[in-house]
Scaffold this motif. Structure first.
Motif, PDB file in Angstrom:
ATOM      1  N   VAL A   1       0.844  -1.193   0.000  1.00 49.18           N
ATOM      2  CA  VAL A   1       0.000   0.000   0.000  1.00 49.18           C
ATOM      3  C   VAL A   1       0.880   1.244   0.000  1.00 49.18           C
ATOM      4  O   VAL A   1       1.712   1.428   0.895  1.00 49.18           O
ATOM      5  CB  VAL A   1      -0.921   0.025   1.239  1.00 49.18           C
ATOM      6  N   GLY A   2       0.688   2.107  -0.994  1.00 53.76           N
ATOM      7  CA  GLY A   2       1.461   3.345  -1.039  1.00 53.76           C
ATOM      8  C   GLY A   2       1.411   3.955  -2.427  1.00 53.76           C
ATOM      9  O   GLY A   2       0.656   3.524  -3.295  1.00 53.76           O
ATOM     10  N   GLY A   3       2.241   4.959  -2.642  1.00 58.05           N
ATOM     11  CA  GLY A   3       2.346   5.560  -3.953  1.00 58.05           C
ATOM     12  C   GLY A   3       1.264   6.573  -4.259  1.00 58.05           C
ATOM     13  O   GLY A   3       0.306   6.276  -4.966  1.00 58.05           O
TER      14      GLY A   3
ATOM     15  N   TYR B   1      10.287  -9.937  -7.587  1.00 58.52           N
ATOM     16  CA  TYR B   1      11.557 -10.561  -7.934  1.00 58.52           C
ATOM     17  C   TYR B   1      12.134 -11.355  -6.758  1.00 58.52           C
ATOM     18  O   TYR B   1      12.947 -12.254  -6.950  1.00 58.52           O
ATOM     19  CB  TYR B   1      12.567  -9.513  -8.388  1.00 58.52           C
ATOM     20  N   GLY B   2      11.699 -11.023  -5.543  1.00 58.72           N
ATOM     21  CA  GLY B   2      12.126 -11.774  -4.369  1.00 58.72           C
ATOM     22  C   GLY B   2      11.422 -13.112  -4.232  1.00 58.72           C
ATOM     23  O   GLY B   2      11.756 -13.896  -3.351  1.00 58.72           O
ATOM     24  N   GLY B   3      10.412 -13.377  -5.080  1.00 61.90           N
ATOM     25  CA  GLY B   3       9.809 -14.694  -5.114  1.00 61.90           C
ATOM     26  C   GLY B   3       8.416 -14.827  -4.553  1.00 61.90           C
ATOM     27  O   GLY B   3       7.893 -15.943  -4.451  1.00 61.90           O
ATOM     28  N   THR B   4       7.768 -13.725  -4.184  1.00 57.20           N
ATOM     29  CA  THR B   4       6.404 -13.814  -3.656  1.00 57.20           C
ATOM     30  C   THR B   4       5.467 -14.423  -4.694  1.00 57.20           C
ATOM     31  O   THR B   4       5.524 -14.080  -5.877  1.00 57.20           O
ATOM     32  CB  THR B   4       5.899 -12.414  -3.275  1.00 57.20           C
ATOM     33  N   GLY B   5       4.588 -15.299  -4.252  1.00 59.03           N
ATOM     34  CA  GLY B   5       3.681 -15.964  -5.180  1.00 59.03           C
ATOM     35  C   GLY B   5       2.685 -15.029  -5.819  1.00 59.03           C
ATOM     36  O   GLY B   5       2.454 -15.071  -7.028  1.00 59.03           O
ATOM     37  N   LEU B   6       2.056 -14.163  -5.015  1.00 59.79           N
ATOM     38  CA  LEU B   6       1.054 -13.221  -5.509  1.00 59.79           C
ATOM     39  C   LEU B   6       1.282 -11.862  -4.856  1.00 59.79           C
ATOM     40  O   LEU B   6       1.300 -11.752  -3.627  1.00 59.79           O
ATOM     41  CB  LEU B   6      -0.355 -13.718  -5.184  1.00 59.79           C
ATOM     42  N   THR B   7       1.436 -10.846  -5.670  1.00 64.18           N
ATOM     43  CA  THR B   7       1.682  -9.490  -5.173  1.00 64.18           C
ATOM     44  C   THR B   7       0.610  -8.554  -5.704  1.00 64.18           C
ATOM     45  O   THR B   7       0.367  -8.490  -6.910  1.00 64.18           O
ATOM     46  CB  THR B   7       3.064  -8.978  -5.621  1.00 64.18           C
ATOM     47  N   THR B   8      -0.036  -7.826  -4.795  1.00 69.08           N
ATOM     48  CA  THR B   8      -1.058  -6.844  -5.158  1.00 69.08           C
ATOM     49  C   THR B   8      -0.642  -5.470  -4.641  1.00 69.08           C
ATOM     50  O   THR B   8      -0.200  -5.352  -3.493  1.00 69.08           O
ATOM     51  CB  THR B   8      -2.428  -7.212  -4.562  1.00 69.08           C
ATOM     52  N   VAL B   9      -0.776  -4.462  -5.470  1.00 68.55           N
ATOM     53  CA  VAL B   9      -0.447  -3.088  -5.104  1.00 68.55           C
ATOM     54  C   VAL B   9      -1.738  -2.287  -4.955  1.00 68.55           C
ATOM     55  O   VAL B   9      -2.588  -2.289  -5.852  1.00 68.55           O
ATOM     56  CB  VAL B   9       0.461  -2.427  -6.158  1.00 68.55           C
ATOM     57  N   ILE B  10      -1.895  -1.633  -3.807  1.00 72.49           N
ATOM     58  CA  ILE B  10      -3.003  -0.702  -3.574  1.00 72.49           C
ATOM     59  C   ILE B  10      -2.413   0.708  -3.621  1.00 72.49           C
ATOM     60  O   ILE B  10      -1.557   1.055  -2.803  1.00 72.49           O
ATOM     61  CB  ILE B  10      -3.677  -0.962  -2.210  1.00 72.49           C
ATOM     62  N   SER B  11      -2.866   1.505  -4.584  1.00 75.17           N
ATOM     63  CA  SER B  11      -2.213   2.786  -4.813  1.00 75.17           C
ATOM     64  C   SER B  11      -3.177   3.777  -5.453  1.00 75.17           C
ATOM     65  O   SER B  11      -4.308   3.437  -5.815  1.00 75.17           O
ATOM     66  CB  SER B  11      -0.990   2.574  -5.721  1.00 75.17           C
ATOM     67  N   ASP B  12      -2.712   5.010  -5.596  1.00 73.78           N
ATOM     68  CA  ASP B  12      -3.464   6.010  -6.337  1.00 73.78           C
ATOM     69  C   ASP B  12      -3.660   5.500  -7.764  1.00 73.78           C
ATOM     70  O   ASP B  12      -2.733   4.964  -8.379  1.00 73.78           O
ATOM     71  CB  ASP B  12      -2.689   7.334  -6.336  1.00 73.78           C
ATOM     72  N   GLY B  13      -4.849   5.695  -8.313  1.00 78.03           N
ATOM     73  CA  GLY B  13      -5.160   5.187  -9.635  1.00 78.03           C
ATOM     74  C   GLY B  13      -4.226   5.657 -10.725  1.00 78.03           C
ATOM     75  O   GLY B  13      -4.075   4.988 -11.756  1.00 78.03           O
ATOM     76  N   VAL B  14      -3.548   6.789 -10.516  1.00 78.53           N
ATOM     77  CA  VAL B  14      -2.647   7.324 -11.528  1.00 78.53           C
ATOM     78  C   VAL B  14      -1.454   6.399 -11.763  1.00 78.53           C
ATOM     79  O   VAL B  14      -0.796   6.478 -12.812  1.00 78.53           O
ATOM     80  CB  VAL B  14      -2.168   8.739 -11.118  1.00 78.53           C
TER      81      VAL B  14
ATOM     82  N   PRO C   1       4.156  -6.393 -14.972  1.00 78.46           N
ATOM     83  CA  PRO C   1       2.861  -7.011 -15.269  1.00 78.46           C
ATOM     84  C   PRO C   1       2.514  -8.173 -14.342  1.00 78.46           C
ATOM     85  O   PRO C   1       1.359  -8.599 -14.289  1.00 78.46           O
ATOM     86  CB  PRO C   1       3.024  -7.493 -16.717  1.00 78.46           C
ATOM     87  N   GLU C   2       3.499  -8.667 -13.594  1.00 78.16           N
ATOM     88  CA  GLU C   2       3.237  -9.772 -12.663  1.00 78.16           C
ATOM     89  C   GLU C   2       2.413  -9.337 -11.456  1.00 78.16           C
ATOM     90  O   GLU C   2       1.822 -10.180 -10.769  1.00 78.16           O
ATOM     91  CB  GLU C   2       4.570 -10.371 -12.169  1.00 78.16           C
ATOM     92  N   ALA C   3       2.385  -8.048 -11.166  1.00 78.90           N
ATOM     93  CA  ALA C   3       1.667  -7.548  -9.990  1.00 78.90           C
ATOM     94  C   ALA C   3       0.245  -7.143 -10.348  1.00 78.90           C
ATOM     95  O   ALA C   3      -0.031  -6.678 -11.457  1.00 78.90           O
ATOM     96  CB  ALA C   3       2.406  -6.353  -9.389  1.00 78.90           C
ATOM     97  N   MET C   4      -0.670  -7.324  -9.409  1.00 81.63           N
ATOM     98  CA  MET C   4      -2.055  -6.886  -9.561  1.00 81.63           C
ATOM     99  C   MET C   4      -2.222  -5.489  -8.954  1.00 81.63           C
ATOM    100  O   MET C   4      -1.392  -5.061  -8.154  1.00 81.63           O
ATOM    101  CB  MET C   4      -2.995  -7.887  -8.888  1.00 81.63           C
ATOM    102  N   PHE C   5      -3.299  -4.806  -9.335  1.00 84.07           N
ATOM    103  CA  PHE C   5      -3.480  -3.414  -8.903  1.00 84.07           C
ATOM    104  C   PHE C   5      -4.894  -3.179  -8.384  1.00 84.07           C
ATOM    105  O   PHE C   5      -5.866  -3.669  -8.963  1.00 84.07           O
ATOM    106  CB  PHE C   5      -3.217  -2.461 -10.081  1.00 84.07           C
ATOM    107  N   VAL C   6      -4.982  -2.414  -7.291  1.00 82.36           N
ATOM    108  CA  VAL C   6      -6.261  -1.969  -6.752  1.00 82.36           C
ATOM    109  C   VAL C   6      -6.164  -0.469  -6.489  1.00 82.36           C
ATOM    110  O   VAL C   6      -5.223  -0.013  -5.825  1.00 82.36           O
ATOM    111  CB  VAL C   6      -6.617  -2.707  -5.437  1.00 82.36           C
ATOM    112  N   ASP C   7      -7.109   0.280  -7.002  1.00 86.07           N
ATOM    113  CA  ASP C   7      -7.165   1.721  -6.733  1.00 86.07           C
ATOM    114  C   ASP C   7      -7.553   1.922  -5.272  1.00 86.07           C
ATOM    115  O   ASP C   7      -8.502   1.298  -4.780  1.00 86.07           O
ATOM    116  CB  ASP C   7      -8.211   2.362  -7.650  1.00 86.07           C
ATOM    117  N   TRP C   8      -6.842   2.801  -4.586  1.00 87.23           N
ATOM    118  CA  TRP C   8      -7.118   2.943  -3.152  1.00 87.23           C
ATOM    119  C   TRP C   8      -8.434   3.664  -2.844  1.00 87.23           C
ATOM    120  O   TRP C   8      -8.779   3.874  -1.682  1.00 87.23           O
ATOM    121  CB  TRP C   8      -5.944   3.538  -2.397  1.00 87.23           C
ATOM    122  N   GLN C   9      -9.189   4.008  -3.880  1.00 86.78           N
ATOM    123  CA  GLN C   9     -10.555   4.500  -3.685  1.00 86.78           C
ATOM    124  C   GLN C   9     -11.568   3.353  -3.618  1.00 86.78           C
ATOM    125  O   GLN C   9     -12.723   3.565  -3.233  1.00 86.78           O
ATOM    126  CB  GLN C   9     -10.943   5.441  -4.835  1.00 86.78           C
TER     127      GLN C   9
END
Length: 278
Positions: free
Chosen positions: A31-33, A50-63, A73-81
């Motif tokens: 969460v950040g950004g 790159y450290g090997g996490t199976g599933l990584t999701t980023v919660i961030s500003d939509g921009v 592209p390996e990471a998923m994204f959620v808008d923090w709204q």
């Protein structure tokens, strides 16, 4: 004070079992950004993937959505709204990293408190950057502080602990950490990890003194906690490897970029994984 060495790496980094899938290696949510500091969460996410996490999701500003998908592209994204989706995603996480580039406004604190206060018994939290400054400013409710890692540099530690940099001795730091009830990775040219014991990282180089290095370390710690045993040694291994790679790159580079360290992670983790006989 214990001095870390390369033995910590093969102790923590395990060979991947033949029968495994992405869920085997943990779910991390970062969460950040905000609009100004989107790069911070991108660098943390790269280190986490790159450290090997199976599933990584980023919660961030939509921009930051397009930049994340273009670079990682390996990471998923959620808008923090997206409040409801945030609750769903964070509930399933093994480890949450909060703070890189988050920002320090009241709305940022509200998001921080929402996520931290919902910590589950099985979850670990890594609190970094802006989130540390927010925790120093406002009362932060943490359900399981013993499963929290704060990763301050010396000025952030001054704000959080009340200890001026000149007073940040080993004894004073340990007392402040014990009062906090969480693990502390105190970043400096010789980073120290405070928990049930005190360990010092003997590595590090001025070539690593560039923006984003701490975000990358936070992403590495998150990744290691997501897939390996959730212990102090796991945190120590991430800290040590971060600097070990940095020193190796500095032999041929005047400056070492955080993204270079992340890119090198798979190779170095393979090199230092536990052997069959261990």
């Amino acid at each position: 004070m214990e001095q870390l060495d390369s033995a910590i790496l093969s102790k923590v980094i395990q060979q991947r079992p033949t029968k495994s899938h992405k869920g085997t290696f943990g779910r991390a949510v970062l969460v950040g950004g905000n609009r100004q500091f989107g790069g911070a969460i991108l660098m943390a996410a790269q280190a986490c993937v790159y450290g090997g996490t199976g599933l990584t999701t980023v919660i961030s500003d939509g921009v930051n959505r397009t930049a994340l998908h273009a670079r990682l592209p390996e990471a998923m994204f959620v808008d923090w709204q997206q409040t409801e989706l945030i609750d769903t995603v964070t509930e399933s996480a093994d480890v949450l990293l909060i703070g890189p580039g988050l920002g320090e406004g009241k709305s940022n604190f509200d998001l921080l408190q929402r996520i931290v206060s919902a910590q589950k018994e099985h979850q670990w939290l890594v609190i970094d950057g802006s989130a540390i400054n927010l925790a120093a400013k406002y009362p932060l409710i943490i359900p399981f502080p013993e499963q929290v890692v704060f990763t301050p540099h010396q000025m952030e530690w001054q704000r959080l602990s009340g200890l001026a940099i000149a007073d940040q001795t080993e004894e004073n730091n340990q007392q402040a950490q014990q009062k906090l009830g969480s693990l502390v990775v105190l970043k400096s040219h010789r980073t120290q990890i405070y928990g049930s014991s005190i360990a010092q990282n003997p590595l590090g180089t001025p070539a690593m003194a560039t923006g984003g290095m701490g975000d990358t370390l936070a992403g590495m710690i998150t990744s290691f906690l997501a897939q390996f045993e959730k212990t102090e040694e796991t945190i120590q291994a991430a800290v040590y490897l971060h600097s070990l790679i940095g020193e190796a790159l500095a032999k041929e580079h005047y400056v070492v970029l955080p993204t270079q360290i992340s890119a090198a992670l798979p190779q170095w983790m393979k090199k230092h994984q536990a052997s069959d006989s261990e």
